[in-house]
Design a protein around this motif. Sequence first.
Motif, mmCIF file in Angstrom:
data_model
loop_
_atom_site.group_PDB
_atom_site.id
_atom_site.type_symbol
_atom_site.label_atom_id
_atom_site.label_comp_id
_atom_site.label_asym_id
_atom_site.label_seq_id
_atom_site.Cartn_x
_atom_site.Cartn_y
_atom_site.Cartn_z
ATOM 1 N N TRP A 1 0.870 -1.177 0.000
ATOM 2 C CA TRP A 1 0.000 0.000 0.000
ATOM 3 C C TRP A 1 0.903 1.221 0.000
ATOM 4 N N ASP A 2 1.027 1.850 -1.145
ATOM 5 C CA ASP A 2 1.940 2.986 -1.298
ATOM 6 C C ASP A 2 1.451 4.203 -0.533
ATOM 7 N N ALA A 3 2.410 5.074 -0.215
ATOM 8 C CA ALA A 3 2.081 6.322 0.476
ATOM 9 C C ALA A 3 1.229 7.232 -0.400
ATOM 10 N N SER A 4 1.257 7.023 -1.728
ATOM 11 C CA SER A 4 0.443 7.853 -2.631
ATOM 12 C C SER A 4 -1.031 7.432 -2.626
ATOM 13 N N GLU A 5 -1.317 6.233 -2.098
ATOM 14 C CA GLU A 5 -2.704 5.774 -2.051
ATOM 15 C C GLU A 5 -3.407 6.407 -0.847
ATOM 16 N N THR B 1 -5.510 7.002 2.589
ATOM 17 C CA THR B 1 -5.537 6.323 3.878
ATOM 18 C C THR B 1 -6.810 5.476 3.937
ATOM 19 N N ARG C 1 -0.744 7.811 9.126
ATOM 20 C CA ARG C 1 -1.677 8.817 8.602
ATOM 21 C C ARG C 1 -3.069 8.537 9.138
#
Length: 182
Positions: A99-103, A105, A171
Amino acid sequence: MKRYVLILCALFCAATLRAATPKPQPLYIVNGKETKEIRSIPPEDIEHVEMLPADEETIARYGQRAAHGVMLITLRYDQPAAFPADSTFGSYIARQVRWDASEPTARVVLRYKITPEGEIVVQQELESTDNRLKRRVLKAVAEAPRWQPAQKNGSPIESEGVLSIQLPEGRHLPRQIELVIR
């Protein structure tokens, strides 16, 4: 007048002292063993609770530690289920899910059971804010190593747990916007 002020002051001081003094706690006995706190015990793991009064018989049996009563707690197991990885089950599953940080929360909360054979079976979806994350979490749960099941009287028994995964870690979920038309 001075007399009433003194009485009110004395009542206030007594009430303040009672509020500041911690309430005496009973002696906690969990599955036959004395323990200091019980807040970490999941309620669904408790099979039976019995409160013994602080009487002569209880104090004779348990000593002065029972001066405020004894709470006997029997759990559904003698030994809880153990996950074989070097971390908690939730941390392990979070590491397995990509789960990328760009996806956005997202959070998934599942109730699961651990069978006497150590298999994990998802029983109920309690919350899911993103179906992609839910699918990935379910896949990671299905591929997770077997647990060491809970034990009762030396035999493996079924137990339950709740898995809560929120990614990316650190996040917060945004608050849902509610539109109220009047």
